[in-house]
Design a protein around this motif. Structure first.
Motif, mmCIF file in Angstrom:
data_model
loop_
_atom_site.group_PDB
_atom_site.id
_atom_site.type_symbol
_atom_site.label_atom_id
_atom_site.label_comp_id
_atom_site.label_asym_id
_atom_site.label_seq_id
_atom_site.Cartn_x
_atom_site.Cartn_y
_atom_site.Cartn_z
ATOM 1 N N MET A 103 0.608 -1.288 -0.015
ATOM 2 C CA MET A 103 0.033 -0.326 0.187
ATOM 3 C C MET A 103 1.106 1.616 0.071
ATOM 4 O O MET A 103 1.277 1.725 -0.951
ATOM 5 N N LEU A 104 1.443 2.000 1.264
ATOM 6 C CA LEU A 104 1.930 2.539 0.763
ATOM 7 C C LEU A 104 3.555 1.951 2.010
ATOM 8 O O LEU A 104 3.930 1.289 2.190
ATOM 9 N N ALA A 111 -2.053 -2.745 3.127
ATOM 10 C CA ALA A 111 -3.753 -2.052 2.295
ATOM 11 C C ALA A 111 -4.719 -3.214 3.658
ATOM 12 O O ALA A 111 -4.253 -4.277 4.111
ATOM 13 N N GLY A 112 -5.969 -1.412 4.206
ATOM 14 C CA GLY A 112 -6.771 -2.591 4.873
ATOM 15 C C GLY A 112 -6.271 -3.135 6.606
ATOM 16 O O GLY A 112 -6.944 -3.836 7.375
ATOM 17 N N ASN A 168 -11.942 4.732 19.055
ATOM 18 C CA ASN A 168 -11.375 3.349 18.380
ATOM 19 C C ASN A 168 -12.507 2.215 17.660
ATOM 20 O O ASN A 168 -12.660 2.349 16.801
ATOM 21 N N ASN A 169 -13.947 2.651 17.672
ATOM 22 C CA ASN A 169 -14.754 2.082 17.268
ATOM 23 C C ASN A 169 -14.926 2.610 16.270
ATOM 24 O O ASN A 169 -14.997 1.789 14.937
ATOM 25 N N LEU A 170 -15.076 4.256 15.517
ATOM 26 C CA LEU A 170 -15.091 4.363 14.589
ATOM 27 C C LEU A 170 -14.608 4.531 13.834
ATOM 28 O O LEU A 170 -13.978 4.218 12.805
ATOM 29 N N LEU A 171 -12.423 4.638 14.178
ATOM 30 C CA LEU A 171 -11.683 3.904 13.051
ATOM 31 C C LEU A 171 -11.545 2.441 12.710
ATOM 32 O O LEU A 171 -11.093 2.249 11.792
ATOM 33 N N LEU A 172 -12.031 1.680 13.331
ATOM 34 C CA LEU A 172 -12.096 0.064 13.002
ATOM 35 C C LEU A 172 -12.715 0.102 12.349
ATOM 36 O O LEU A 172 -13.195 -0.663 11.198
ATOM 37 N N GLY A 173 -13.926 1.249 12.350
ATOM 38 C CA GLY A 173 -15.318 0.862 11.844
ATOM 39 C C GLY A 173 -14.665 1.545 10.027
ATOM 40 O O GLY A 173 -14.732 0.534 9.045
ATOM 41 N N ILE A 174 -14.170 2.563 10.039
ATOM 42 C CA ILE A 174 -13.361 2.537 8.529
ATOM 43 C C ILE A 174 -12.510 1.565 7.939
ATOM 44 O O ILE A 174 -12.366 1.482 6.936
ATOM 45 N N ARG A 175 -11.660 1.409 8.884
ATOM 46 C CA ARG A 175 -10.859 0.004 8.507
ATOM 47 C C ARG A 175 -11.849 -1.051 8.128
ATOM 48 O O ARG A 175 -10.856 -1.658 7.030
ATOM 49 N N SER A 218 -7.483 2.190 4.483
ATOM 50 C CA SER A 218 -5.804 2.005 5.565
ATOM 51 C C SER A 218 -5.438 2.995 5.895
ATOM 52 O O SER A 218 -6.119 4.329 6.036
ATOM 53 N N LEU A 219 -4.939 2.999 7.257
ATOM 54 C CA LEU A 219 -5.453 4.195 8.290
ATOM 55 C C LEU A 219 -3.344 3.786 8.778
ATOM 56 O O LEU A 219 -2.850 2.821 9.507
ATOM 57 N N LEU A 220 -2.974 5.274 8.567
ATOM 58 C CA LEU A 220 -1.889 5.592 9.449
ATOM 59 C C LEU A 220 -2.107 6.320 10.389
ATOM 60 O O LEU A 220 -2.683 6.868 10.548
ATOM 61 N N LEU A 221 -1.374 5.314 11.574
ATOM 62 C CA LEU A 221 -1.694 6.635 13.212
ATOM 63 C C LEU A 221 -0.615 7.531 13.770
ATOM 64 O O LEU A 221 0.091 6.465 13.500
#
Lengths: 431, 266
Positions: free
Chosen positions: B1-2, B26-27, B198-205, B210-213
């Motif tokens: 991915m990145l 990714a993901g 946390n739930n919001l971010l897990l939902g987005i994943r 993909s998330l970078l944090l």
């Protein structure tokens, strides 16, 4: 407790009176007169005493009113005020449409001047109010518009209606030209460069004699026509008076010019209000709020800024072309920094981003100043009593003082301008 | 991915990031952690185009196979073309505009296209109205998800702090990113707000983004990350799953500290 407050108030009022004494003793108390042995001084202790007593009483009255809490101030206008505000814009529009029916040339001329400033204010509002780019050189675009029309008319014999869009386009190009070097600047730095830009345009106009005739300006700029009908005094077949078979009068042209600027201003207003609700308009406001966040959302900050400069400048150009055709004479003298400052003051005083506020501020600042002058002259003529004769004769001289005071008062009472409420560009409709 | 390779960022004589290579798959949620001044935000600014890296490459591959060299792209194109969204350590909302307007500004490029660079919108054509209605629907979807549907027309600056954090995430998601970069999203939140986030971010994943944090709150990092990169003084000192990082002696020495209760225990 109450007596304690009283003494405090008295002391405060006394202090104010003392300051007034120091200030007005030389300003009002001393009058220069042409005497036998040259210039002499005459004292006016009584006039000073009147002013000092007025200040003392005024301060006492101010202090005796219940202090307004910060919360009450932050609450803003009440419901009744807001309802009145909503009716204000249509009322002003009807008034503006009917004004020439009064038939007074003085008021139509004054209203034309006010409308020119309203249009300039609305144009600058795009740049300063919406996009948040402080522009101290707005008069440059006004000048570009005016000279574009004057020169095009002189060189190619083009009429006002042909040149109007061209003047707008020229001014928009000038806006983009200014925009490029200042893209990276913000706040104070931007203001300084725009200030310089305004001066550069003016100085170029003065010194580029072969093109602009320099300080002597351009004369004989053609007047606008109504579908080809001129407003000339000879009353011939091709003129307005001749076509309608009426006596040619100056007031006809003055009234026509008034309606032209009214239409131009209304188009500016309509366009700006619509634009504000488009993605571009929202991007401007977002840019004003936070440029970095805009960039992170994929908004091309460069283009967004340039369009703001270009569109704001375009309206300035339209107003400039109108100014040229109304005056029939322009010179660099008309485009000094004080014009930029006046227009900016109108925008800030009215409330950044508020169309109604800008209109109100222009009416107060331009129309009010002129009306104040004629009112003070009227007072001076009609206050026959010996007591005030001395002061009354000088009243018109105090108009800038009164005016400046009014500005300070508005800014103290309503620091975000006369109309500071922001209407959202979009609301979430029912699901 | 990145994939970042040999990433180096120097400010004058100071090297904030030195020869950093890592990968975000990714993901997954990839967390970048490290003590203050380790260079985390600098890495973020390089990825999102706010800095040009002194050396090194950052490559992004979309799920459809399109490849982007982020180190060579202009700032706003990284968001509009490469679809990398970000939030900021200090919240950067458009405070004077309403919540809904914030979400519509984020859809600027999509709406600009539909509105013929706003000209059609000024004339009020049906095509733009349809596009704007669609934009409002997307905003409504996100407002539902972050629980702010009732505050849609309130100025963003008047929201409580936690709501502003969530709104910033929703705004970033409105550009339809393939990768969302979050700079300390849990900073200043209370435990309940952190759970919601946390739930919001897990939902987005789970939706496929993909998330970078970057995060200091080890509770958040350990709970939601799939993969952790640890920086110290601009260098990568560890790279692995949360369990591996927890056991890594170099990380414990440099960052978590021995016996640090609110650190590893979470």
């Amino acid at each position: 407790m109450i007596t304690g407050r009283m003494t405090g108030a008295l002391r405060d009022a006394g202090l104010s009176a003392l300051i007034a004494l120091g200030l007005f003793a030389p300003l009002i108390g001393l009058l220069t007169e042409n005497g036998e042995h040259g210039l002499g001084l005459r004292g006016r202790p009584f006039a000073v005493a009147v002013v000092v007593v007025l200040v003392f009483l005024g301060r006492l009255i101010m202090l005796s009113r219940a202090p307004r809490t910060v919360a009450a101030r932050a609450e803003g206008p009440g419901l009744a005020m807001r309802r009145a505000g909503r009716a204000l814009a249509p009322a002003l529009l009807v008034f503006a449409l009917l004004l020439p029916l009064g038939g007074s040339r003085y008021y139509v001329d004054l209203a034309t001047l006010v409308l020119t400033y309203i249009m300039l204010g609305w144009g600058l509002n795009v740049v300063v109010g919406l996009a948040g780019l402080l522009d101290l050189g707005y008069v440059a675009f006004y000048a570009v518009g005016a000279y574009s029309y004057a020169l095009l008319a002189e060189a190619f014999g083009l009429g006002f209606w042909t040149c109007l869009p061209l003047a707008g386009i020229m001014a928009a190009f000038a806006g983009i030209l200014l925009g490029f070097p200042v893209l990276r600047l913000r706040g104070d730095y931007l203001a300084i460069v725009t200030l310089a830009f305004g001066e550069i345009i003016r100085i170029v106009l003065i010194n580029w004699v072969s093109l602009t005739h320099g300080p002597s300006g351009i004369t004989g700029i053609p007047r606008p026509t109504l579908f080809g009908l001129a407003f000339s005094m000879d009353g011939g077949a091709g003129t307005f008076a001749g076509f309608f078979d009426i006596e040619p009068e100056t007031i006809q042209r003055v009234t026509f010019l008034y309606y032209v600027i009214l239409a131009l201003a209304l188009v500016t207003n309509w366009f700006t209000l619509r634009l504000r609700r488009t993605p571009l308009g929202r991007a401007w406001e977002a840019l004003r709020e936070d440029e970095t966040a805009c960039r992170s959302l994929g908004i091309n900050v460069t283009n967004t800024k340039l369009t703001a400069f270009a569109i704001g400048a375009m309206f300035g150009g339209f107003a400039g072309a109108f100014f040229a055709t109304r005056q029939a004479f322009i010179s660099p003298e008309s485009f000094t920094f004080i014009e930029s400052a006046t227009v900016l003051a109108i925008v800030v005083l009215g409330g950044l981003g508020s169309q109604l506020g800008v209109a109100l501020a222009a009416i107060v600042m331009v129309g009010g100043l002129e009306l104040l002058r004629s009112f003070l002259s009227f007072l001076a003529e009609n206050l026959g009593s010996d007591l005030f004769a001395g002061i009354a004769n000088e009243l018109p001289l105090y108009r800038m003082l009164v005016f400046g005071l009014a500005l300070v008062v508005v800014m103290v009472l309503r620091p975000r301008g006369m109309v500071s409420t922001r209407v959202p560009t979009v609301t979430l409709g029912p699901a | 991915m990145l994939a970042a390779a040999g990433l180096t960022m120097r400010f004058g004589g100071l090297t904030a990031v030195a020869d950093l290579s890592f990968e975000a798959r990714a993901g997954e949620i990839t967390a970048v952690i490290g003590p203050n001044g380790a260079g985390k935000t600098t890495v973020f600014n390089c990825i999102t185009g706010f800095y040009k890296p002194s050396e090194g490459r950052i490559a992004l591959t979309h799920p459809n196979g399109a490849r982007f060299a982020l180190d060579r792209m202009q700032g706003h194109r990284i968001a509009s073309r490469a679809r990398v969204a970000r939030t900021f350590q200090n919240i950067r909302l458009f405070a004077g505009m309403t919540v809904l307007e914030n979400l519509l500004v984020a859809q600027h490029n999509a709406l600009m296209g539909a509105s013929g660079f706003s000209l059609l919108a000024v004339l009020g054509t049906g095509r733009y109205r349809a596009a704007e209605a669609q934009g409002r629907e997307k905003a409504r979807h996100w407002l539902d998800r972050i629980g702010l549907i009732d505050r849609a027309d309130a100025p963003a600056g008047e929201l409580p702090y936690g709501a502003q954090r969530r709104l910033e995430v929703a705004r970033a998601m409105c550009i339809d990113p393939v990768m969302l970069c979050l700079d300390e999203p849990a900073a200043g939140l209370n435990p309940r707000e952190t759970d919601v986030l946390n739930n919001l971010l897990l939902g987005i994943r789970d939706d496929g983004c993909s998330l970078l944090l970057i995060e200091h709150d080890m509770g958040v990092v350990m709970r939601i990350s799939d993969h952790i990169v640890v920086l110290d003084h601009g260098k990568k000192i560890a790279d692995g799953s949360p369990a591996e990082i927890r056991a890594d002696p170099a990380v414990i020495a440099a960052y978590l500290g021995e016996g640090d209760e609110d650190g590893v225990a979470a």
